[in-house]
Motif scaffolding. Structure first.
Motif, mmCIF file in Angstrom:
data_model
loop_
_atom_site.group_PDB
_atom_site.id
_atom_site.type_symbol
_atom_site.label_atom_id
_atom_site.label_comp_id
_atom_site.label_asym_id
_atom_site.label_seq_id
_atom_site.Cartn_x
_atom_site.Cartn_y
_atom_site.Cartn_z
ATOM 1 N N PRO A 72 0.800 -1.231 0.000
ATOM 2 C CA PRO A 72 0.000 0.000 0.000
ATOM 3 C C PRO A 72 0.832 1.280 0.000
ATOM 4 C CG PRO A 72 -0.957 -1.591 1.493
ATOM 5 C CD PRO A 72 0.367 -2.146 1.081
ATOM 6 N N ALA A 73 1.964 1.286 0.707
ATOM 7 C CA ALA A 73 2.832 2.473 0.702
ATOM 8 C C ALA A 73 3.394 2.712 -0.695
ATOM 9 C CB ALA A 73 3.964 2.306 1.715
ATOM 10 N N LEU A 74 3.771 1.643 -1.395
ATOM 11 C CA LEU A 74 4.281 1.783 -2.752
ATOM 12 C C LEU A 74 3.196 2.290 -3.692
ATOM 13 C CD1 LEU A 74 6.325 -1.542 -2.945
ATOM 14 C CD2 LEU A 74 7.227 0.756 -2.594
ATOM 15 N N ILE A 75 1.977 1.797 -3.495
ATOM 16 C CA ILE A 75 0.848 2.266 -4.314
ATOM 17 C C ILE A 75 0.600 3.747 -4.086
ATOM 18 C CG2 ILE A 75 -1.664 2.078 -4.596
ATOM 19 C CD1 ILE A 75 -1.321 -0.950 -4.003
ATOM 20 N N ALA A 76 0.637 4.179 -2.822
ATOM 21 C CA ALA A 76 0.440 5.595 -2.501
ATOM 22 C C ALA A 76 1.552 6.447 -3.096
ATOM 23 C CB ALA A 76 0.372 5.787 -0.992
ATOM 24 N N ALA A 77 2.793 5.942 -3.052
ATOM 25 C CA ALA A 77 3.921 6.695 -3.611
ATOM 26 C C ALA A 77 3.771 6.852 -5.127
ATOM 27 C CB ALA A 77 5.236 5.996 -3.272
ATOM 28 N N VAL A 78 3.359 5.781 -5.803
ATOM 29 C CA VAL A 78 3.134 5.855 -7.250
ATOM 30 C C VAL A 78 2.003 6.824 -7.564
ATOM 31 C CG1 VAL A 78 2.347 4.535 -9.261
ATOM 32 C CG2 VAL A 78 4.052 3.568 -7.721
ATOM 33 N N PHE A 79 0.950 6.801 -6.754
ATOM 34 C CA PHE A 79 -0.182 7.723 -6.945
ATOM 35 C C PHE A 79 0.301 9.174 -6.868
ATOM 36 C CE2 PHE A 79 -3.509 10.398 -5.121
ATOM 37 C CZ PHE A 79 -4.555 10.173 -5.995
ATOM 38 N N MET A 80 1.116 9.483 -5.861
ATOM 39 C CA MET A 80 1.608 10.857 -5.712
ATOM 40 C C MET A 80 2.496 11.265 -6.883
ATOM 41 S SD MET A 80 2.356 11.498 -1.675
ATOM 42 C CE MET A 80 3.553 10.175 -1.536
ATOM 43 N N ALA A 81 3.310 10.317 -7.352
ATOM 44 C CA ALA A 81 4.210 10.647 -8.450
ATOM 45 C C ALA A 81 3.457 10.871 -9.759
ATOM 46 C CB ALA A 81 5.232 9.525 -8.625
ATOM 47 N N ALA A 82 2.321 10.187 -9.920
ATOM 48 C CA ALA A 82 1.582 10.250 -11.181
ATOM 49 C C ALA A 82 0.586 11.405 -11.247
ATOM 50 C CB ALA A 82 0.847 8.936 -11.411
ATOM 51 N N ARG A 83 0.186 11.929 -10.094
ATOM 52 C CA ARG A 83 -0.828 12.987 -10.072
ATOM 53 C C ARG A 83 -0.194 14.360 -10.236
ATOM 54 N NH1 ARG A 83 -5.909 11.461 -10.800
ATOM 55 N NH2 ARG A 83 -6.695 13.158 -9.494
ATOM 56 N N PRO A 84 -0.810 15.252 -11.015
ATOM 57 C CA PRO A 84 -0.255 16.611 -11.153
ATOM 58 C C PRO A 84 -0.354 17.377 -9.840
ATOM 59 C CG PRO A 84 -2.430 16.456 -12.178
ATOM 60 C CD PRO A 84 -2.047 15.064 -11.789
ATOM 61 N N SER A 85 0.713 18.086 -9.509
ATOM 62 C CA SER A 85 0.725 18.876 -8.267
ATOM 63 C C SER A 85 1.499 20.170 -8.458
ATOM 64 C CB SER A 85 1.342 18.042 -7.130
ATOM 65 O OG SER A 85 2.639 17.599 -7.492
ATOM 66 N N ALA A 102 -0.632 3.670 -12.238
ATOM 67 C CA ALA A 102 -1.177 4.893 -11.651
ATOM 68 C C ALA A 102 -2.693 4.767 -11.529
ATOM 69 C CB ALA A 102 -0.816 6.092 -12.526
ATOM 70 N N ARG A 103 -3.244 5.235 -10.421
ATOM 71 C CA ARG A 103 -4.675 5.124 -10.164
ATOM 72 C C ARG A 103 -5.267 6.506 -9.960
ATOM 73 N NH1 ARG A 103 -2.287 0.613 -7.944
ATOM 74 N NH2 ARG A 103 -3.387 -1.366 -8.201
ATOM 75 N N ASN A 104 -6.574 6.601 -10.235
ATOM 76 C CA ASN A 104 -7.253 7.839 -9.904
ATOM 77 C C ASN A 104 -7.750 7.759 -8.461
ATOM 78 O OD1 ASN A 104 -9.519 6.174 -9.968
ATOM 79 N ND2 ASN A 104 -10.090 6.808 -12.046
ATOM 80 N N ARG A 105 -8.429 8.801 -8.015
ATOM 81 C CA ARG A 105 -8.856 8.860 -6.610
ATOM 82 C C ARG A 105 -9.803 7.712 -6.269
ATOM 83 N NH1 ARG A 105 -11.508 14.384 -5.304
ATOM 84 N NH2 ARG A 105 -9.369 14.992 -5.815
#
Length: 234
Positions: free
Chosen positions: A22-35, A120-123
């Motif tokens: 789950p931590a890796l999934i969250a890290a990938v999510f943050m990297a893939a989302r525009p910020s 990468a996943r959406n919300r």
């Protein structure tokens, strides 16, 4: 078992349920989302915090609920008698040993495969993943054992015990969520990724060896029963 011992046991069992995915999934999510903008950055941080809260909090809540519903039933089952009850138990051990050897062989053959990239996943996808992890924890043996141990504990101990179990088992995600609160998540997510990359090779060797070792033990235990009429492990 007194409450202090139960809390200590819950912590140890949480280590048995440790899962960095789950931590890796969250890290990938943050990297893939525009910020690029402050609003986008806040949205990403909010989504990751919600993901962590749903997964960790949901796991703890699910554990407390199952403990209240089925804890006493699990504790009352004579597990040792069932697992040592003659030929059928030896047969189950033999089947488990065969399955373990197959799994160990498969993992050994594929130990050098390139790592699978997390998509990468959406919300909405991130929340579904969190709920999925909460659901599959029901099949986690350390989680079930914790439920069984909780049967004779007061609720005021059961609640923090499952919070501890959830935090320990999801410690990388917990650390990442704390970092998100203090806006230090990018550095922490990079560290988590590097640590996992450094451990990945070791884990890929250790898992098949561990599976094969357990399978050998099960095979010897079953063979002793079939040959001598009693188990190697009493």
């Amino acid at each position: 078992m007194n409450p202090v011992q139960f809390l200590a046991a819950s912590s140890g069992l949480g280590v048995g349920g440790f899962d960095p995915a789950p931590a890796l999934i969250a890290a990938v999510f943050m990297a893939a989302r525009p910020s690029e903008t402050p609003e986008q950055a806040r949205g990403v941080r909010r989504d990751v915090l919600l993901f962590g809260t749903v997964l960790i909090g949901g796991t703890a809540l699910w554990g407390v609920g199952l403990s209240l519903l089925v804890g006493e039933r699990l504790a009352s089952v004579p597990w040792h008698g069932l697992l040592r009850a003659g030929g059928w138990a030896a047969g189950v051990e033999l089947l488990l040993a065969i399955a373990g050897f197959c799994a160990a062989g498969h993992k050994w053959v594929h130990r050098n495969d390139p790592p699978r990239q997390e998509k990468a996943r959406n919300r909405a996808g991130l929340m579904l993943v969190a709920l999925g992890f909460v659901a599959i924890v029901t099949a986690d043996v350390p989680f079930i054992v914790t439920i069984g141990l909780s049967s004779h504990q007061p609720v005021w101990v059961v609640i923090p015990a499952f919070i501890v179990w959830a935090v320990v088992s999801q410690f990388p995600l917990f650390v990442l969520c704390i970092a998100v609160l203090f806006n230090k998540h990018r550095k922490v997510s990079q560290v988590i990724g590097r640590v996992w990359d450094s451990l990945r090779t070791w884990v890929r060797w250790a898992v098949p060896i561990g599976l094969a070792s357990v399978s050998v033990l099960l095979l010897l235990d079953a063979a002793r029963f079939f040959l001598l009429g009693h188990f190697l492990i009493g």
